[in-house]
Design a protein around this motif. Structure first.
Motif, short mmCIF file in Angstrom:
data_model
loop_
_atom_site.label_atom_id
_atom_site.label_comp_id
_atom_site.label_asym_id
_atom_site.label_seq_id
_atom_site.Cartn_x
_atom_site.Cartn_y
_atom_site.Cartn_z
N LYS A 157 -2.81 1.46 -0.59
CA LYS A 157 -2.67 1.00 0.79
C LYS A 157 -1.66 1.84 1.58
O LYS A 157 -1.28 1.49 2.69
N SER A 158 -1.26 2.98 1.02
CA SER A 158 -0.23 3.80 1.64
C SER A 158 -0.68 4.36 2.99
O SER A 158 -1.82 4.81 3.14
N ASN A 159 0.23 4.36 3.97
CA ASN A 159 -0.01 4.98 5.27
C ASN A 159 0.77 6.28 5.44
O ASN A 159 0.92 6.79 6.55
N THR A 160 1.26 6.82 4.35
CA THR A 160 2.04 8.05 4.41
C THR A 160 1.20 9.19 4.99
O THR A 160 0.04 9.39 4.62
N GLY A 179 0.23 2.11 12.40
CA GLY A 179 -0.33 1.73 11.10
C GLY A 179 -1.13 2.83 10.44
O GLY A 179 -0.57 3.77 9.90
N LYS A 180 -2.45 2.73 10.50
CA LYS A 180 -3.32 3.62 9.74
C LYS A 180 -3.33 5.04 10.30
O LYS A 180 -3.50 5.23 11.50
N PHE A 226 -0.85 11.78 13.33
CA PHE A 226 -0.55 11.79 11.90
C PHE A 226 -1.84 11.46 11.14
O PHE A 226 -2.65 10.64 11.59
N GLY A 227 -2.04 12.15 10.04
CA GLY A 227 -3.30 12.01 9.31
C GLY A 227 -3.09 11.96 7.81
O GLY A 227 -1.99 12.16 7.29
N GLN A 228 -4.18 11.70 7.10
CA GLN A 228 -4.15 11.58 5.64
C GLN A 228 -5.45 12.16 5.09
O GLN A 228 -6.53 11.84 5.58
#
Length: 509
Positions: free
Chosen positions: A332-335, A480-481, A307-309
């Motif tokens: 601080k979102s980890n979406t 988490g991140k 999962f990435g951002q």
């Protein structure tokens, strides 16, 4: 009261040439002032009317928190049709359609407003001849689904005694298995299961439906559509845009819940399913359910899911901000704005064949495709220098934006030497058919009015999809991140490594 359509659209083509025209009916749209209604639903209603597929007395009722009169609503529909309709505007069609337009102002907990809605529908039955047949389209945030459905029951609007009543629910169908089960329970306490239509607009696209025609109307593909010949399958939905103004919806939901749980797992089911006994809704759902029930997650979720951002970068020659800099997003979102997962299907046809699903925002370009990648030839008589550029054969079904099918195979390069190189043979919808494809919402709205549920996911499919995704989401929550990737690229390097460990690589559409 529900229409049934058991005919096979591939084998009974003569019957399918006749247009399917809805009988006396109306549509109530909750949340009629939203983007979905303005850009998709209202134009689709007009396009159906313009094509002669709606009855003369068809009625459209809007429900929202606006102090509008009927004429204000009609103007809103007019503007939406002018801006977004697929077919040309014709005054005579518009004048007929406007006769059945009504607007009811109110909140979702406003009992008097729902009584006004009931009176409006009863009046339309008399004036327009709708026959008591109404579909209720919940174009509202999922948290309001139970409230609206309970209000429909409370005020007798879901009663089936004088005609059919149907609920149309937009995705997401819950945010995990538990919430999906709770939502299904609430809805089915009010509407029979065969009168609940869950919209997955991807299933209304012509190219998605063409998966069935490609597989089961041709002898060319089905003999090699299995583990003996297929190396792996990649299903991609890439977007080149960010979240836009959807921060309130998207943050906390993410790419996997927004796309993989519904669109991509439905595409997987259609790609992997066995041939149904017929093409009616029950037979199709039975085969899709078998596939989803046989999906197996990887043993190591850390290595075979990503999962990435997106971060700041360049998109189409313009500077793009990162997800955490978007308006309305918690810094601080980890979406996840990118998600990639590997799954396998534990059955005789697909045992050992990995299916790679990926989706993301701010990727290299907008594309949705299914790539069936075949194994290499077991023996090659050619010198390795003659085939160094030769890759795997592949069949690629392009869902959007350039709808069609591409086949990739090796061919001799013109000349005296024996040199083989990959080439592509392409079929494009726009070049092969003179008819323009209807928008997905045109097809799906008409099917709702006809009671044809072939293209709508059933309760079992929705819940099985959440059973697949929930363990992945729980694993990501612990990690988490998310991994980072620059806007305009094709995702995090971790996603490339996920395939590289198995000697494979992502396609570059």
């Amino acid at each position: 009261m529900t229409a049934t359509h058991g005919a096979n659209p591939l084998r009974d083509a003569a019957d399918r040439r006749l247009p399917r025209i809805a009988g006396p009916s109306g549509l109530v749209i909750f949340g009629v002032t939203g983007d979905l209604s303005r850009k998709k639903l209202m134009p689709a209603v007009y396009d159906l009317a313009n094509r002669g597929l709606l009855p003369p007395g068809f009625s459209l009722v809007g429900y929202a928190r606006r102090e509008w009169q009927d004429e204000d609503f009609a103007q809103e529909v007019h503007d939406a049709v002018k801006a977004h309709a697929r077919t040309p505007f014709r005054e005579e069609v518009w004048q007929q359609l406007i006769q059945g337009m009504r607007f009811v102002p109110g909140d979702f907990d406003d009992d008097q407003a729902f009584e006004n809605l009931k009176s409006t529908i009863e009046d339309l039955d008399k004036v327009q001849g709708t026959g008591g047949n109404f579909a209720f389209y919940l174009s509202v945030p999922p948290k309001f689904f139970p409230k609206v459905v309970k209000q429909l029951k409370k005020h007798g609007l879901a009663d089936q005694k004088d005609g059919w009543r149907r609920a149309v629910i937009e995705k997401p169908f819950g945010h995990d298995l538990t919430s999906a089960q709770e939502l299904n329970k609430v809805v089915h306490e009010v509407f029979p299961s065969n009168e609940v239509f869950r919209i997955d607009h991807y299933l209304g696209k012509e190219t998605v439906q063409n998966i069935l025609a490609l597989r089961f109307a041709n002898t060319l593909f089905e003999p090699v559509w299995n583990r003996s010949y297929v190396d792996h399958v990649q299903i991609t939905m890439a977007e080149d845009i960010g979240i836009g103004g959807r921060a309130g919806y998207y943050d906390g939901i993410g790419a996997a819940r927004d796309v993989i749980q519904n669109h991509l797992l439905q595409l997987l089911a259609l790609t992997a399913m066995e041939e149904p006994a017929s093409f009616d809704a029950d037979a199709l759902a039975a085969e899709k359910t078998k596939v989803l029930g046989a999906v197996r997650l990887p043993h190591d979720l850390g290595k075979d899911t990503v999962f990435g951002q997106y971060t700041a970068g360049w998109q189409g020659g313009e500077k793009a901000v990162g997800y955490l800099e978007e308006d309305g997003i918690d810094p601080k979102s980890n979406t996840d704005t990118y998600a990639a997962v590997k799954v396998e299907i534990d059955n005789r046809r697909w045992a050992g064949v990995p299916f790679y699903l990926r989706t993301g925002k701010r990727l290299g370009r907008r594309v949705t495709e299914i790539a069936v990648v075949f194994q290499r030839a077991p023996h090659s008589p050619f010198d390795h220098t003659a085939t160094e550029e030769l890759g795997h054969n592949a069949l690629v079904i392009r869902v959007q934006p350039d709808e069609g099918v591409t086949m990739r195979f090796g061919s001799k390069v013109p000349g005296t030497a024996m040199e083989v190189r990959d080439v592509s043979m392409d079929f494009a919808y726009g070049e092969s058919f003179t008819e323009s494809s209807p928008e997905a919402y045109e097809r799906l709205l008409l099917d709702v009015l006809l009671g044809d549920s072939n293209l709508f996911p059933r309760t079992e499919e929705v819940e099985l999809s959440w059973k697949i995704l929930d363990p992945i989401e729980r694993h990501w929550d612990k990690r988490g991140k998310p991994a980072q990737y620059e806007s305009g690229t094709w995702g995090p390097v971790e996603a490339d490594e996920m395939l590289a460990r198995h000697g494979r690589s992502w396609r570059r559409p």
